[in-house]
Enzyme design. Structure first.
Site, PDB file in Angstrom:
ATOM      1  N   CYS A  51       3.378   8.675   0.972  1.00 32.49           N
ATOM      2  CA  CYS A  51       3.698   7.809   2.108  1.00 32.49           C
ATOM      3  C   CYS A  51       3.990   6.424   1.549  1.00 32.49           C
ATOM      4  O   CYS A  51       3.095   5.755   1.038  1.00 32.49           O
ATOM      5  CB  CYS A  51       2.529   7.766   3.086  1.00 32.49           C
ATOM      6  SG  CYS A  51       2.797   6.685   4.509  1.00 32.49           S
ATOM      7  N   GLU A 108       0.835  -1.198   0.000  1.00 30.01           N
ATOM      8  CA  GLU A 108       0.000   0.000   0.000  1.00 30.01           C
ATOM      9  C   GLU A 108       0.869   1.247   0.000  1.00 30.01           C
ATOM     10  O   GLU A 108       1.936   1.277   0.618  1.00 30.01           O
ATOM     11  CB  GLU A 108      -0.910   0.012   1.224  1.00 30.01           C
ATOM     12  CG  GLU A 108      -1.846  -1.192   1.282  1.00 30.01           C
ATOM     13  CD  GLU A 108      -2.837  -1.102   2.424  1.00 30.01           C
ATOM     14  OE1 GLU A 108      -3.466  -0.034   2.588  1.00 30.01           O
ATOM     15  OE2 GLU A 108      -2.981  -2.089   3.155  1.00 30.01           O
ATOM     16  N   GLY A 134       5.598  -1.442   7.205  1.00 32.28           N
ATOM     17  CA  GLY A 134       6.943  -1.908   7.492  1.00 32.28           C
ATOM     18  C   GLY A 134       7.757  -1.009   8.393  1.00 32.28           C
ATOM     19  O   GLY A 134       7.402   0.145   8.657  1.00 32.28           O
ATOM     20  N   GLU A 135       8.864  -1.552   8.875  1.00 26.94           N
ATOM     21  CA  GLU A 135       9.857  -0.848   9.692  1.00 26.94           C
ATOM     22  C   GLU A 135      11.080  -0.574   8.808  1.00 26.94           C
ATOM     23  O   GLU A 135      11.856  -1.481   8.487  1.00 26.94           O
ATOM     24  CB  GLU A 135      10.252  -1.712  10.899  1.00 26.94           C
ATOM     25  CG  GLU A 135      11.504  -1.310  11.633  1.00 26.94           C
ATOM     26  CD  GLU A 135      11.543   0.156  12.047  1.00 26.94           C
ATOM     27  OE1 GLU A 135      12.476   0.869  11.604  1.00 26.94           O
ATOM     28  OE2 GLU A 135      10.654   0.583  12.805  1.00 26.94           O
TER      29      GLU A 135
END
Length: 358
Positions: free
Chosen positions: A119, A106, A173-174
């Protein structure tokens, strides 16, 4: 020791003949066309069509010989396929993108009059399992490659038909569990897509040693650290990984980051009603940050179906902000865009109907 950012291949996937062309530098693309038996000048043409024209396949690059385009086929560039798109009343657009291996990620486009912010996701899913975040509820599959991150920005740019001004690594995610690919994407977005590094934000919940590792690159991008709590007990409740990384150690590593890079850190703080939004929480947070070159972003909670957290009242949000200001802490409130499209902060996880969309 500073990490060398001059060589793109040191940061991204090792070069191979069938590696996607997106994410590669002008020099790398020029080397590639020469190896295909084409004249050197076609490298610049390829570079311009990928990064300026947004080409999705070699077949549409009309300046190339037709026979060569037909020979190379469709898959060389490495663009994703648009699987689903929704538009919120505030014009925020949420995209589900299908990758070459069929996985879905996404990304979100957030327009204002003077800016277009993207983003981006850095992983498929997220392993951090933060209690208030929808993405973490869906588990983790894999890291994204640099070209798959850059593709998200080009997709949003092409859909809006306007220049992207800002990119925030705050999607799925990181990012610091995928540092090499994130840094490679930063370099590509800066040098090839033309977005200034100071208009890029890399977000992290804080993992031991990872902020120190990122500091070695001496990027001009902004680091945003997700605190979301004013003490260790609260952080462990909200962020499972905090059990292995005490708050004081995290703040010490952040101070080191400021010393190494000369860049101010932003601390993200999601306000959860009755959990971490009291005046006492604000005062406690201020004590941690006193004398720190920093800025605090307060984010009123955006609801998700899996948990029963609530958004604080506006009065409680403003009291928290004023308490920080009274302690000379730079602070702002960030009301998220895209709530109606489940595209706001903490809401990124596709519904079944979105995944089944054609």
């Amino acid at each position: 020791m500073t990490v060398n950012l001059d060589t793109r291949s040191e940061l991204s996937t090792p070069h191979a003949e069938n590696a996607p062309l997106l994410g590669q530098s002008l020099a790398q693309l020029t080397d590639w066309v020469v190896r295909q038996g084409q004249p050197k000048y076609r490298g610049k043409q390829l570079y311009q069509w990928i990064y300026q024209q947004g080409a999705r396949s070699l077949a549409e690059i009309s300046v190339f010989p037709k026979a060569w385009r037909e020979e190379m086929g469709e898959g060389a560039i490495g663009r994703s396929t648009l699987h689903y798109r929704s538009v919120a009343p505030d014009e925020t657009r949420k995209y589900l993108l299908r990758l070459a291996d069929g996985l879905i990620i996404e990304t979100v486009g957030i327009p204002t009059e003077n800016r277009l912010t993207v983003c981006v996701s850095s992983q498929v899913g997220c392993p951090m399992a933060c209690d208030f975040c929808a993405t973490g509820k869906g588990g983790f599959t894999r890291n994204l490659q640099a070209y798959e991150i850059v593709d998200q920005v080009l997709t949003v740019r092409d859909d809006f038909q306007r220049r992207v001004s800002n990119v925030v690594f705050m999607g799925m995610g990181e990012p610091l569990l995928n540092t090499a690919q994130v840094v490679a994407a930063v370099k590509c977005l800066n040098e090839d897509v033309g977005i200034g590094q100071r208009s890029l934000v890399i977000s992290t919940v804080g993992l031991q040693g990872r902020i120190h590792q990122l500091a070695q690159y001496k990027l001009q991008a902004t680091l945003a650290v997700s605190l979301h709590a004013s003490n260790q007990r609260q952080r462990e409740q909200l962020i499972p990984s905090a059990q292995h990384y005490p708050l004081q150690q995290l703040l010490e590593e952040c101070r080191e980051y400021v010393e190494i890079t000369g860049r101010r850190i932003t601390f993200e703080y999601i306000l959860l009603a009755g959990v971490n939004d009291s005046k006492e929480n604000a005062a406690e947070l201020a004590r941690h940050l006193r004398g720190f070159q920093t800025h605090v972003n307060l984010i009123p909670y955006n609801p998700i179906a899996e948990v029963d957290y609530q958004r604080p009242t506006r009065d409680r949000i403003n009291t928290f902000k004023k308490t920080l200001e009274g302690e000379n802490i730079a602070v702002s409130i960030r009301y998220s865009r895209g709530l109606e499209a489940d595209a706001a902060c903490g809401q990124l996880r596709a519904s079944r109907s979105q995944l089944e969309a054609v």
